[in-house]
Scaffold this motif. Structure first.
Motif, PDB file in Angstrom:
ATOM      1  N   ILE A 225       4.509   7.246   2.009  1.00 56.25           N
ATOM      2  CA  ILE A 225       5.208   6.059   2.509  1.00 56.25           C
ATOM      3  C   ILE A 225       4.738   4.846   1.709  1.00 56.25           C
ATOM      4  CG2 ILE A 225       5.497   6.916   4.872  1.00 56.25           C
ATOM      5  CD1 ILE A 225       3.205   5.016   5.703  1.00 56.25           C
ATOM      6  N   SER A 226       5.648   3.899   1.510  1.00 49.78           N
ATOM      7  CA  SER A 226       5.233   2.610   0.976  1.00 49.78           C
ATOM      8  C   SER A 226       5.170   1.668   2.171  1.00 49.78           C
ATOM      9  CB  SER A 226       6.200   2.105  -0.098  1.00 49.78           C
ATOM     10  OG  SER A 226       7.419   1.713   0.481  1.00 49.78           O
ATOM     11  N   SER A 227       4.264   0.696   2.089  1.00 53.43           N
ATOM     12  CA  SER A 227       4.074  -0.202   3.221  1.00 53.43           C
ATOM     13  C   SER A 227       3.454  -1.504   2.743  1.00 53.43           C
ATOM     14  CB  SER A 227       3.155   0.449   4.264  1.00 53.43           C
ATOM     15  OG  SER A 227       1.847   0.616   3.744  1.00 53.43           O
ATOM     16  N   PHE A 228       3.262  -2.416   3.695  1.00 59.00           N
ATOM     17  CA  PHE A 228       2.593  -3.686   3.431  1.00 59.00           C
ATOM     18  C   PHE A 228       1.509  -3.853   4.472  1.00 59.00           C
ATOM     19  CE2 PHE A 228       1.968  -8.276   3.716  1.00 59.00           C
ATOM     20  CZ  PHE A 228       1.817  -8.604   2.378  1.00 59.00           C
ATOM     21  N   LEU A 229       0.282  -4.124   4.005  1.00 60.06           N
ATOM     22  CA  LEU A 229      -0.858  -4.329   4.900  1.00 60.06           C
ATOM     23  C   LEU A 229      -0.982  -5.825   5.164  1.00 60.06           C
ATOM     24  CD1 LEU A 229      -3.375  -1.947   3.090  1.00 60.06           C
ATOM     25  CD2 LEU A 229      -1.869  -1.424   5.033  1.00 60.06           C
ATOM     26  N   THR A 230      -0.654  -6.241   6.374  1.00 61.70           N
ATOM     27  CA  THR A 230      -0.619  -7.672   6.680  1.00 61.70           C
ATOM     28  C   THR A 230      -2.009  -8.300   6.604  1.00 61.70           C
ATOM     29  OG1 THR A 230      -0.895  -7.336   9.058  1.00 61.70           O
ATOM     30  CG2 THR A 230       1.374  -7.370   8.203  1.00 61.70           C
ATOM     31  N   SER A 231      -2.034  -9.611   6.406  1.00 62.53           N
ATOM     32  CA  SER A 231      -3.289 -10.356   6.344  1.00 62.53           C
ATOM     33  C   SER A 231      -4.003 -10.398   7.689  1.00 62.53           C
ATOM     34  CB  SER A 231      -3.023 -11.787   5.850  1.00 62.53           C
ATOM     35  OG  SER A 231      -2.531 -11.736   4.527  1.00 62.53           O
TER      36      SER A 231
ATOM     37  N   VAL B 194       6.686   7.989  11.285  1.00 62.55           N
ATOM     38  CA  VAL B 194       7.499   8.673  10.277  1.00 62.55           C
ATOM     39  C   VAL B 194       7.281  10.174  10.466  1.00 62.55           C
ATOM     40  CG1 VAL B 194       7.876   9.055   7.815  1.00 62.55           C
ATOM     41  CG2 VAL B 194       7.286   6.770   8.631  1.00 62.55           C
ATOM     42  N   ALA B 195       8.375  10.937  10.395  1.00 61.03           N
ATOM     43  CA  ALA B 195       8.265  12.401  10.523  1.00 61.03           C
ATOM     44  C   ALA B 195       9.087  13.081   9.442  1.00 61.03           C
ATOM     45  CB  ALA B 195       8.744  12.844  11.904  1.00 61.03           C
ATOM     46  N   TRP B 196       8.463  14.051   8.785  1.00 63.80           N
ATOM     47  CA  TRP B 196       9.150  14.929   7.845  1.00 63.80           C
ATOM     48  C   TRP B 196       9.255  16.284   8.528  1.00 63.80           C
ATOM     49  CZ3 TRP B 196       5.495  11.390   6.296  1.00 63.80           C
ATOM     50  CH2 TRP B 196       5.851  10.498   5.287  1.00 63.80           C
ATOM     51  N   SER B 197      10.441  16.880   8.537  1.00 63.60           N
ATOM     52  CA  SER B 197      10.637  18.171   9.190  1.00 63.60           C
ATOM     53  C   SER B 197      11.710  18.961   8.451  1.00 63.60           C
ATOM     54  CB  SER B 197      11.041  17.980  10.656  1.00 63.60           C
ATOM     55  OG  SER B 197      12.294  17.309  10.719  1.00 63.60           O
ATOM     56  N   GLY B 198      11.857  20.228   8.840  1.00 67.49           N
ATOM     57  CA  GLY B 198      12.907  21.063   8.270  1.00 67.49           C
ATOM     58  C   GLY B 198      12.504  21.795   7.011  1.00 67.49           C
ATOM     59  N   GLY B 199      11.355  21.429   6.447  1.00 66.05           N
ATOM     60  CA  GLY B 199      10.861  22.143   5.280  1.00 66.05           C
ATOM     61  C   GLY B 199       9.873  23.209   5.708  1.00 66.05           C
TER      62      GLY B 199
ATOM     63  N   TYR C 139       0.850  -1.194   0.000  1.00 68.66           N
ATOM     64  CA  TYR C 139       0.000   0.000   0.000  1.00 68.66           C
ATOM     65  C   TYR C 139       0.881   1.238   0.000  1.00 68.66           C
ATOM     66  CZ  TYR C 139      -3.315   3.574   1.618  1.00 68.66           C
ATOM     67  OH  TYR C 139      -4.079   4.706   1.741  1.00 68.66           O
ATOM     68  N   LYS C 140       0.655   2.102  -0.979  1.00 70.46           N
ATOM     69  CA  LYS C 140       1.355   3.389  -1.054  1.00 70.46           C
ATOM     70  C   LYS C 140       0.432   4.426  -0.421  1.00 70.46           C
ATOM     71  CE  LYS C 140       3.119   6.719  -4.401  1.00 70.46           C
ATOM     72  NZ  LYS C 140       3.227   6.975  -5.854  1.00 70.46           N
ATOM     73  N   ALA C 141       0.790   4.876   0.779  1.00 66.82           N
ATOM     74  CA  ALA C 141      -0.013   5.862   1.497  1.00 66.82           C
ATOM     75  C   ALA C 141       0.475   7.258   1.130  1.00 66.82           C
ATOM     76  CB  ALA C 141       0.086   5.630   2.999  1.00 66.82           C
TER      77      ALA C 141
ATOM     78  N   VAL D  77       7.518  -0.442   6.267  1.00 62.09           N
ATOM     79  CA  VAL D  77       7.283   0.968   5.960  1.00 62.09           C
ATOM     80  C   VAL D  77       8.576   1.630   5.486  1.00 62.09           C
ATOM     81  CG1 VAL D  77       6.685   3.197   6.993  1.00 62.09           C
ATOM     82  CG2 VAL D  77       5.351   1.145   7.558  1.00 62.09           C
ATOM     83  N   LYS D  78       8.472   2.324   4.356  1.00 60.44           N
ATOM     84  CA  LYS D  78       9.596   3.092   3.818  1.00 60.44           C
ATOM     85  C   LYS D  78       9.070   4.460   3.416  1.00 60.44           C
ATOM     86  CE  LYS D  78      12.296  -0.702   1.908  1.00 60.44           C
ATOM     87  NZ  LYS D  78      12.915  -1.237   0.700  1.00 60.44           N
ATOM     88  N   PRO D  79       9.522   5.519   4.091  1.00 64.53           N
ATOM     89  CA  PRO D  79       9.083   6.858   3.702  1.00 64.53           C
ATOM     90  C   PRO D  79       9.803   7.326   2.439  1.00 64.53           C
ATOM     91  CG  PRO D  79      10.573   6.986   5.570  1.00 64.53           C
ATOM     92  CD  PRO D  79      10.375   5.525   5.279  1.00 64.53           C
TER      93      PRO D  79
END
Length: 172
Positions: free
Chosen positions: A116-122, A99-104, A35-37, A64-66
């Motif tokens: 973020i990319s992720s995997f939705l478990t069964s 996950v946090a994005w900051s500094g912008g 799942y791409k959130a 999860v990978k931001p």
């Protein structure tokens, strides 16, 4: 009855404040799949620019990978999962919890996306909503998009600060 009043009514709801919160671009996803959130941020905090976005990762969402964002730092908080999950033959018992994005700096009059990319478990329950609480920090003020409806209640925008949610679909 003419279609014109209905179109005006639809346009009024589309422009209502309920649409002005952090939300997920993709409203449905299948359990047991990737799942791409994409979190959409339509404005700042009462006119103030957004300077940080924090997303809490719900239990059952793993791998999860931001996505990096130009001009922003990305940080993750890792921790133990409540259960062990199978991910492509590997057993995962810990991973990204926030996950946090900051500094912008995202001006109030601009729109942006955080991904973020992720995997939705069964183990996630189909035909329910899965919520990702988000805290939006601004130069002045904070918006907490963290309200989750009671279990069994449908998605609601009646609260002032609804958490972004995705409807989970059964695996075909």
């Amino acid at each position: 009855m003419s279609k014109r009043p209905l179109l005006i009514l639809i346009a009024a709801f589309a422009a209502s404040p309920a649409a002005a919160h952090v939300s997920l671009e993709t409203k449905q996803a299948t359990v047991g799949t990737s799942y791409k959130a994409v979190f959409t941020v339509p404005h700042g905090c009462a006119g103030s620019p957004t300077v940080k976005i924090r997303v809490q990762i719900p239990e059952g969402v793993i791998a999860v990978k931001p996505m990096p964002k130009a001009g922003w730092n990305v940080d993750v908080v890792e921790g133990k999962y409540a259960a062990e999950y199978d991910y492509h033959g590997n057993k995962l018992s810990s991973g990204v919890k926030e996950v946090a994005w900051s500094g912008g700096k995202l001006p109030d009059h601009n729109y942006d996306e955080f991904v973020i990319s992720s995997f939705l478990t069964s183990s996630l329950k189909p035909n329910t909503m899965l919520y990702f609480p988000v805290v939006q920090e601004c130069e002045t003020g904070v918006s907490r998009w963290i309200e989750i409806p009671a279990e069994g209640a449908g998605p609601s925008h009646e609260g002032k600060s609804p958490a972004p949610g995705v409807k989970l679909l059964p695996k075909p």
